[in-house]
Each structure stands twice: as C-alpha cells, then as structure tokens.
Scaffold this motif. Structure first.
Motif, PDB file in Angstrom:
ATOM      1  N   ARG A   2      47.133 -20.246   7.544  1.00 46.99           N
ATOM      2  CA  ARG A   2      45.833 -19.940   6.969  1.00 46.99           C
ATOM      3  C   ARG A   2      44.749 -19.859   8.045  1.00 46.99           C
ATOM      4  NH1 ARG A   2      45.575 -24.891   3.339  1.00 46.99           N
ATOM      5  NH2 ARG A   2      43.974 -23.895   2.082  1.00 46.99           N
ATOM      6  N   HIS A   5      44.209 -16.458   9.544  1.00 46.44           N
ATOM      7  CA  HIS A   5      43.383 -15.488   8.831  1.00 46.44           C
ATOM      8  C   HIS A   5      41.895 -15.768   9.016  1.00 46.44           C
ATOM      9  CE1 HIS A   5      47.207 -14.878   6.378  1.00 46.44           C
ATOM     10  NE2 HIS A   5      47.024 -13.799   7.103  1.00 46.44           N
ATOM     11  N   VAL A   6      41.532 -17.040   9.061  1.00 42.68           N
ATOM     12  CA  VAL A   6      40.137 -17.391   9.314  1.00 42.68           C
ATOM     13  C   VAL A   6      39.699 -16.821  10.662  1.00 42.68           C
ATOM     14  CG1 VAL A   6      38.489 -19.271   9.545  1.00 42.68           C
ATOM     15  CG2 VAL A   6      40.419 -19.521   7.999  1.00 42.68           C
ATOM     16  N   VAL A   9      39.258 -13.065  10.583  1.00 37.67           N
ATOM     17  CA  VAL A   9      38.019 -12.688   9.893  1.00 37.67           C
ATOM     18  C   VAL A   9      36.827 -12.778  10.848  1.00 37.67           C
ATOM     19  CG1 VAL A   9      36.369 -13.422   8.130  1.00 37.67           C
ATOM     20  CG2 VAL A   9      38.802 -13.328   7.585  1.00 37.67           C
ATOM     21  N   TRP A  33      35.109 -23.153   5.493  1.00 38.28           N
ATOM     22  CA  TRP A  33      36.272 -23.589   6.256  1.00 38.28           C
ATOM     23  C   TRP A  33      35.810 -24.446   7.418  1.00 38.28           C
ATOM     24  CZ3 TRP A  33      40.471 -21.470   3.879  1.00 38.28           C
ATOM     25  CH2 TRP A  33      41.703 -21.914   4.343  1.00 38.28           C
ATOM     26  N   SER A  34      36.688 -25.253   7.950  1.00 35.91           N
ATOM     27  CA  SER A  34      36.399 -25.927   9.203  1.00 35.91           C
ATOM     28  C   SER A  34      37.695 -26.229   9.918  1.00 35.91           C
ATOM     29  CB  SER A  34      35.611 -27.208   8.977  1.00 35.91           C
ATOM     30  OG  SER A  34      36.484 -28.271   8.722  1.00 35.91           O
ATOM     31  N   LEU A  79      44.934  -8.215   8.760  1.00 37.69           N
ATOM     32  CA  LEU A  79      43.783  -8.692   7.985  1.00 37.69           C
ATOM     33  C   LEU A  79      43.653  -7.934   6.666  1.00 37.69           C
ATOM     34  CD1 LEU A  79      41.273 -10.464   7.844  1.00 37.69           C
ATOM     35  CD2 LEU A  79      40.079  -8.862   9.342  1.00 37.69           C
ATOM     36  N   TRP A  82      46.416  -8.943   4.201  1.00 36.35           N
ATOM     37  CA  TRP A  82      46.144 -10.258   3.610  1.00 36.35           C
ATOM     38  C   TRP A  82      45.032 -10.184   2.562  1.00 36.35           C
ATOM     39  CZ3 TRP A  82      41.547 -13.218   4.647  1.00 36.35           C
ATOM     40  CH2 TRP A  82      41.534 -14.444   3.970  1.00 36.35           C
ATOM     41  N   LEU A  83      43.970  -9.414   2.853  1.00 37.44           N
ATOM     42  CA  LEU A  83      42.830  -9.338   1.927  1.00 37.44           C
ATOM     43  C   LEU A  83      43.221  -8.741   0.578  1.00 37.44           C
ATOM     44  CD1 LEU A  83      39.987  -8.334   4.390  1.00 37.44           C
ATOM     45  CD2 LEU A  83      39.965 -10.304   2.868  1.00 37.44           C
ATOM     46  N   TYR A  87      46.292 -13.714  -4.629  1.00 37.39           N
ATOM     47  CA  TYR A  87      45.731 -15.018  -4.269  1.00 37.39           C
ATOM     48  C   TYR A  87      46.511 -16.122  -4.961  1.00 37.39           C
ATOM     49  CZ  TYR A  87      42.472 -18.969  -4.720  1.00 37.39           C
ATOM     50  OH  TYR A  87      41.902 -20.207  -4.741  1.00 37.39           O
ATOM     51  N   GLN A  88      46.988 -17.075  -4.170  1.00 30.52           N
ATOM     52  CA  GLN A  88      47.685 -18.219  -4.752  1.00 30.52           C
ATOM     53  C   GLN A  88      46.910 -19.493  -4.448  1.00 30.52           C
ATOM     54  OE1 GLN A  88      51.853 -17.809  -3.540  1.00 30.52           O
ATOM     55  NE2 GLN A  88      52.156 -16.913  -5.580  1.00 30.52           N
TER      56      GLN A  88
END
Lengths: 184, 184
Positions: A2, A5-6, A9, A33-34, A79, A82-83, A87-88
């Motif tokens: 995950r 992906h952050v 982005v 997010w962090s 990217l 994934w977009l 969504y799970q």
DNA sequence: TGTTGCATGTAAGGGGTTACATGATTGA
DNA sequence: TCAATCATGTAACCCCTTACATGCAACA
C-alpha cells in the motif's frame, strides 16, 4: 504493497526526495496517510529497482547523496491500474470506539473525560482543516480534474465530513456517560 | 498490545473460547475490530501466561482440547486502567480517500465507478446496522451502563454516524467526478 | 554553543494476513 | 457423500513503529 501506491501518488504530482515525502505525510497529508522515513527510504529504493521510479542523485547536505525521484511511464501505468481496481476495505481498528464498546467495564466518569478530551482534539483538527481548505480553494484549480488540487479538496472534504460526524458522536457519548454516572 | 485489550473486553462480558472470539469479530463486531484465529489463539495463550486470563480445558470436537477463557482480577484491573488512559489516535490509512487524493492521475469515469460501488456497499452496511440496532434496543438494557448492551449501542451509533457521513461524501465525489468527466 | 532543519540510511521487534494442517459431528 | 460447523494450532511473510546512526548549514 500500500505504501508503494501512496508514494506513486505523491511523486506523480512532481519529483520528490524521500525527505519531501516524509514532510508531506507529517503535515498536509496526515489525515490520509502517514509513514516514517525508515519505511519510505527502503521502499523508494525498491521501487526504483522495479522500474517504477527513476532517481537523480546530487550532492546532499550530509554525508550521503540527495536523491530526487521521478515516476516512470511504468509507474504511471501501475498507478492508473490501481486507481481503477476494485476497492477492498480493511477492517476498521478504532481504539476510541472499542472503549465505548467496553463501557460496561469502565468507570463512566473516567471514560466521559476521555471523550471530552477527544471533542477538543477534533475541534482543533476541524479548525486546521478549514485553514487548509481556504488555501486549496484560493488556488482556483479545484474544479480542474487534471490538477492535484482537485483531488486534494476531495480528500479534505472527506476528512471534514468524518471529523464532524465523530464530533457529534463524541458529544452524545459524553452526554450518555454522564447520565449513566448520575444514575449510578 | 492492542489485540490484548480487545480480547479482555470480550471475555470480560462472559467466558469465551478462541473460536467464539473469532466468530464475534467476523460478525457483530466487524465494524470495530477484526482479527484472524491465527493471531487470537497465540495471544490468548500469552494472556493466560501473564495471568490476565484463566483457562478451563475440556474435550473438544477435534483432535485438540476445547479451551474456555475467563478474565482474572488482574485482567479486570488491566482493562480498567486502559479504559481510563489517554487516547492516542493512530494515523488513518484509508485507501478510498487516497484514491480521491490522486484523482488527477485517474480516469474520472473509472474512479467514479469505484465510488458508486462503494455507495452501494455502504447502503448495505447501514441496513445491517439498522437490524442490529433494533435487536440491541429490543433487549431493553441500553440505558443501563453496567450492561454490555449500553456499550454495544454506543459503538453501533458511531458506525452508523460515520457510515452516513461517508455515504454523503461518496455521492458528492461521484457527482464531482462525473462533472469533471463531461468537461474533459 | 546549542538547537533546528535538511538529508539519508540500518536494525530490532511488534502486529497482522495468508496459508498449511488436523479431525469430529451434523445436515443436505 | 459432500459441505458446513465446531475447534485449535503453526509457519512464512509483509507491513509498520521505534530506536540507533551520521553530518552539514543556518540561526539564536
């Protein structure tokens, strides 16, 4: 995968160093997010090895080189895939709600104090969100879906909506716990 | 040590086996917490070793013994301490919001489809919450802070409030993305 | 001279998911 | 006879947090 992906982005918006990414996560992006730099630096290296990023290294302020990463065509492709993928959702793990669930095992007055403190925290957060919102909307790009500000506003609106709902819930929870404490 | 507190909360209500706990997490408690049995069984054993639980073993349906755990006085003490301690929120990590943040890198129509599917998911979840809410309120114990149902209702109300806020946000996000797609 | 900011890395350990593994009973 | 339910465990792996580690430049 995950964090990957952050990072895609953020770096898709414009080139970033690991330090830049760390700063954005701690500041403006903290409601989404962090991650710590100890997780970010190795992941950036792995993404470069996998061909999702390219890296330009130059003289840094410390003993090591400063590395600026850019997203490759393969990275942009990953990217987009994934977009559009389904969504799970992950199971929510919310300690504040867990405590409410356990109210029967608690001292009502003590627990009410926890939720009162949380209402204050949320009020502060909402004030900060309002400031950021004004800044983002001032940019004038929030209606242009090709601009980062469009998405930034969307995620900010989520943060505001959820914070407001939680604020109302926290206040109601304090009220119910105080009523319970009187009965006791 | 967060799972430890979840297990204390559940087993403080009444004795549970590892299997019972797993079932409750997958079903009624899923909006608060979830864990797999592979994580639960070792943690229960560790909690018994630490004196927070006692265990009564009997003949089981399979090759191994069935173990029923009960909270000790030390366990209840630990639970009370934790319930009154300051709450430190974790950084939210929400993939759905991250995607909205990244809208500029997405195909607006494809992304809108993701949020449309999510509105349907949330609507279904809200319907299930309404059923559970009716059941909990029917028990008639939701105003008695010494009964588990008091806390169960509180956490359920949180789930409903947040789901409703997200539903509104998802619909608005679909609308904004569709508008963006037309402009494009 | 001491602190903050810039900038990058490694190591240890905790927490969580997925997969492997066993076996009795009940109902379709 | 096949699937589901009850019931417990281990192993491998991934992800994340905390702590250790370095060093320059600017500013107070």
């Amino acid at each position: 995968m995950r964090l990957r992906h952050v990072l895609l982005v953020l770096i898709a918006e414009r080139p970033h160093t690991g330090y830049d990414v760390t700063q954005r996560m701690q500041k403006t992006m903290s409601m989404i997010w962090s991650a710590h730099h100890s997780q970010i630096y190795p992941e950036l290296a792995a993404m470069e090895a996998d061909g999702l990023l390219t890296c330009e290294a130059g003289a840094g302020p410390g003993p090591r080189e400063k590395k600026t990463y850019t997203v490759t065509e393969a990275g942009r492709h990953e990217l987009r895939i994934w977009l559009g993928s389904p969504y799970q959702p992950r199971a929510p793990k919310d300690e504040l709600v867990l405590r409410a669930f356990a109210a029967a095992s608690a001292d009502p007055a003590e627990l009410a104090a926890v939720y009162e403190e949380e209402t204050r925290q949320i009020e502060g957060r909402l004030a900060r969100y309002a400031t950021i919102r004004a800044e983002v909307e001032e940019s004038g790009h929030t209606d242009d879906p090709t601009r980062p500000e469009f998405g930034h506003l969307l995620s900010l609106l989520h943060g505001i909506a959820v914070a407001e709902a939680r604020l109302v819930w926290c206040r109601d929870t304090v009220r119910r716990l105080r009523a319970a404490d009187l009965v006791r």
